[in-house]
Design an enzyme around this catalytic site. Structure first.
Site, short mmCIF file in Angstrom:
data_model
loop_
_atom_site.label_atom_id
_atom_site.label_comp_id
_atom_site.label_asym_id
_atom_site.label_seq_id
_atom_site.Cartn_x
_atom_site.Cartn_y
_atom_site.Cartn_z
N GLY A 1 51.70 28.32 35.80
CA GLY A 1 52.18 29.35 36.33
C GLY A 1 53.55 29.55 37.60
O GLY A 1 53.28 29.96 37.96
N SER B 1 55.78 31.01 36.46
CA SER B 1 56.97 31.93 36.64
C SER B 1 56.19 32.75 37.06
O SER B 1 57.19 34.05 37.05
CB SER B 1 57.28 31.73 35.01
OG SER B 1 56.27 32.38 34.05
N TYR C 1 36.40 37.90 36.08
CA TYR C 1 37.94 37.27 36.94
C TYR C 1 37.39 36.47 37.66
O TYR C 1 37.66 34.78 37.86
CB TYR C 1 38.88 38.01 37.59
CG TYR C 1 39.14 37.62 38.07
CD1 TYR C 1 40.77 36.76 37.86
CD2 TYR C 1 39.54 37.57 39.41
CE1 TYR C 1 42.21 36.93 38.39
CE2 TYR C 1 40.75 36.97 40.99
CZ TYR C 1 41.70 36.30 39.87
OH TYR C 1 43.02 36.45 40.80
N ASN D 1 45.17 39.72 49.11
CA ASN D 1 46.54 40.50 48.13
C ASN D 1 47.65 40.17 48.27
O ASN D 1 48.49 39.88 49.75
CB ASN D 1 46.22 42.20 48.68
CG ASN D 1 44.94 42.49 47.84
OD1 ASN D 1 43.38 41.85 48.03
ND2 ASN D 1 45.00 42.84 46.95
P1 NAP Z 1 51.28 36.00 37.32
O1 NAP Z 1 52.41 36.66 38.86
O2 NAP Z 1 50.40 36.97 36.98
O3 NAP Z 1 51.83 35.18 37.18
C1 NAP Z 1 51.05 34.17 36.25
C2 NAP Z 1 51.34 33.17 35.49
O4 NAP Z 1 50.19 32.70 34.88
C3 NAP Z 1 52.43 33.15 35.11
O5 NAP Z 1 53.50 32.14 35.08
C4 NAP Z 1 51.82 33.34 33.43
O6 NAP Z 1 53.26 32.66 32.38
C5 NAP Z 1 50.74 32.45 33.75
N1 NAP Z 1 50.10 32.39 32.42
C6 NAP Z 1 49.13 33.86 32.14
N2 NAP Z 1 48.82 32.86 30.71
C7 NAP Z 1 49.06 32.12 29.87
C8 NAP Z 1 49.01 30.94 29.32
N3 NAP Z 1 47.39 31.08 28.62
N4 NAP Z 1 48.86 29.57 29.87
C9 NAP Z 1 49.74 29.10 30.09
N5 NAP Z 1 50.21 29.94 31.73
C10 NAP Z 1 49.84 31.40 31.79
O7 NAP Z 1 50.39 35.44 38.66
P2 NAP Z 1 50.39 35.27 40.41
O8 NAP Z 1 49.39 36.61 41.38
O9 NAP Z 1 51.39 34.34 40.84
O10 NAP Z 1 49.00 34.60 40.25
C11 NAP Z 1 48.88 33.13 40.49
C12 NAP Z 1 47.72 32.71 40.91
O11 NAP Z 1 47.14 33.04 41.92
C13 NAP Z 1 46.60 32.79 40.04
O12 NAP Z 1 45.56 32.05 39.69
C14 NAP Z 1 46.05 34.50 40.42
O13 NAP Z 1 44.31 34.66 39.98
C15 NAP Z 1 45.48 33.92 42.05
N6 NAP Z 1 45.91 35.17 43.04
C16 NAP Z 1 46.92 35.70 43.45
C17 NAP Z 1 46.73 37.29 44.02
C18 NAP Z 1 47.84 38.06 43.67
O14 NAP Z 1 47.27 38.61 44.88
N7 NAP Z 1 48.16 38.00 43.26
C19 NAP Z 1 45.66 36.13 44.24
C20 NAP Z 1 45.07 35.62 44.70
C21 NAP Z 1 44.67 34.83 44.07
P3 NAP Z 1 54.65 33.89 31.97
O15 NAP Z 1 55.45 34.42 32.51
O16 NAP Z 1 55.24 33.35 30.81
O17 NAP Z 1 53.61 35.08 31.52
P1 GDP Z 2 41.99 44.51 44.27
O1 GDP Z 2 42.81 44.50 46.11
O2 GDP Z 2 41.38 43.37 44.27
O3 GDP Z 2 41.08 45.64 44.41
O4 GDP Z 2 43.58 45.10 43.45
P2 GDP Z 2 44.70 46.03 43.68
O5 GDP Z 2 45.67 45.18 44.16
O6 GDP Z 2 44.49 46.58 42.25
O7 GDP Z 2 44.98 47.40 44.62
C1 GDP Z 2 43.72 48.26 44.13
C2 GDP Z 2 43.24 49.36 45.54
O8 GDP Z 2 44.61 49.84 45.71
C3 GDP Z 2 42.13 50.39 45.58
O9 GDP Z 2 41.21 51.11 46.60
C4 GDP Z 2 42.99 51.48 45.04
O10 GDP Z 2 42.73 52.77 44.80
C5 GDP Z 2 44.33 51.17 45.14
N1 GDP Z 2 45.62 51.84 44.60
C6 GDP Z 2 46.41 52.61 45.59
N2 GDP Z 2 47.14 52.83 44.43
C7 GDP Z 2 47.24 52.40 43.24
C8 GDP Z 2 47.93 51.88 42.80
O11 GDP Z 2 48.89 52.64 42.07
N3 GDP Z 2 47.63 50.66 41.82
C9 GDP Z 2 46.92 49.67 41.90
N4 GDP Z 2 47.08 48.98 41.23
N5 GDP Z 2 46.12 49.93 42.76
C10 GDP Z 2 45.66 50.96 43.74
#
Ligand code: NAP
Ligand code: GDP
Length: 322
Positions: free
Chosen positions: A14, A16, A144, A173
């Protein structure tokens, strides 16, 4: 052999994505890597990790000593509600393939990434690291959540059976540069940053989904990255650790909207569409464990991080994922 430990060769799946790019910056630009270490950042272009043979080929090629496992199908509340089964199937496959190959290839340590949205829906607050499996997750993102929960099961059973020290972080988040700014699939901050950018450019209203009453603890991707590198080097427990700002820093979606509006200097109307879901109203997490380990860690102030992310999006509009 001189008895010295071999330098780490770290494979970041991941690499990228939002968190992967932040770890790359910490390692390459903030001196996060030590001499002799090798850090390899891969994306889905290098291997589809839902495929066992492709995952094996990556481990064969790089022979990592350590793995940071970030790769996942990731998306907004609204994407989860439409594709719950895909989230479960793809993330289950990636998690099992990566963890099992790490074990087969004798990887010393794996740090994977869980999320506070995988905790039981009906729970007491604040949630902490001991409560992951206490009840069913919120139904909006159950696919998920169960796919993530099995990472913790893998880590515990792999320690029990083989003594491996694989662990996970649990983040609230995350947001920052290189996020997915897609209007529907992006998480709340990134989607709203894109919407506000467009509303300002086009002279239209900003449409926020839901009531704005939801509460979230937002953490900047660079802070997550710095903590991830610390976990990889120093944290020795199998039980995961929550990476989050404090409970006192939880804010409403409405306050987050105001921060984005301010960062862009947007002066048009802001409309809350209450026909759209609020998802989980809150998922307040305790960072007491993190604070016991790192009492002096300083989180980037929310407004500073929002401004940096808005500026990054505006400056990189042509290359941003959107
Ligand atoms: P992201 O920006 O969506 O990046 C996802 C990464 O996974 C990308 O590098 C993507 O590669 C790779 N990927 C997706 N499908 C794949 C596959 N089939 N094979 C190989 N690589 C694959 O995600 P992120 O927000 O950085 O999240 C990173 C981790 O933190 C995840 O495990 C997520 O569940 C966790 N997390 C995220 C959040 C959040 O708020 N974002 C919060 C809590 C936990 P490509 O670029 O090539 O598609
Ligand atoms: P979560 O934090 O895991 O529930 O996921 P999200 O990052 O998608 O955030 C969802 C929360 O943001 C909910 O309370 C939505 O009602 C609110 N929200 C408000 N505007 C937006 C929007 O444009 N996109 C998303 N994804 N959520 C929004």
């Amino acid at each position: 052999m001189d008895g010295k430990k071999k330098p780490m060769r770290v494979l970041v799946t991941g690499g990228s994505g939002l968190v992967g790019k932040a770890i790359e910056r910490v390692v390459k630009q903030e001196g996060g890597a030590k001499e002799g270490e090798e850090w390899i950042f891969i994306s889905s272009k290098d291997a589809d990790l839902t495929n066992e043979a492709e995952t094996r080929a990556i481990f064969e090629k790089y022979q990592p000593t350590h793995v940071i496992h970030l790769a996942a199908m990731v998306g907004s509340l609204f994407m989860h509600m439409k594709q719950n089964l895909d989230f479960w199937r793809k993330n289950m496959a990636m998690n099992i393939n990566v963890l099992h190959m790490a074990h087969e290839f004798d990887v010393e340590k794996v740090v994977s990434s869980l999320s506070t949205c995988i905790f039981p829906d009906k729970t007491t607050y604040p949630i902490d690291e001991t409560m992951i499996h206490d009840g069913p997750p919120h139904e909006s993102n159950s696919g998920y959540s169960y796919a993530k929960r099995i990472i913790d099961l893998y880590n515990r059973t792999c320690f029990q059976q083989y003594g491996r020290r694989y662990t996970a972080i649990i983040s609230t988040n995350i947001f920052g540069p290189y996020d997915n700014f897609h209007l529907e699939h992006g998480h709340v901050l990134s989607a709203l940053i894109h919407k506000t950018y467009k509303a300002k450019r086009d002279g239209t209203a900003l449409q926020v989904w839901g009531s704005g009453r939801g509460l979230r603890q937002f953490i900047f991707s660079l802070d997550v990255a710095r903590l991830f590198v610390w976990v990889l080097r120093e944290y020795e427990e199998i039980e995961p650790i929550i990476l989050s700002v404090g409970e006192e820093d939880e804010i409403t979606i409405k306050n987050a909207v105001n921060a984005i509006v301010e960062a862009f200097g947007f002066t048009g109307p802001v409309i809350y569409d209450t026909s759209k879901s609020d998802g989980q109203l809150k998922k307040t997490a305790s960072n007491a464990k993190l604070r016991r380990y790192l009492p002096n860690f300083t989180f980037t102030p929310f407004h500073t991080a929002v401004k940096e992310t808005c500026d990054w999006f505006a400056d990189n509009y042509n290359i941003a994922r959107r």
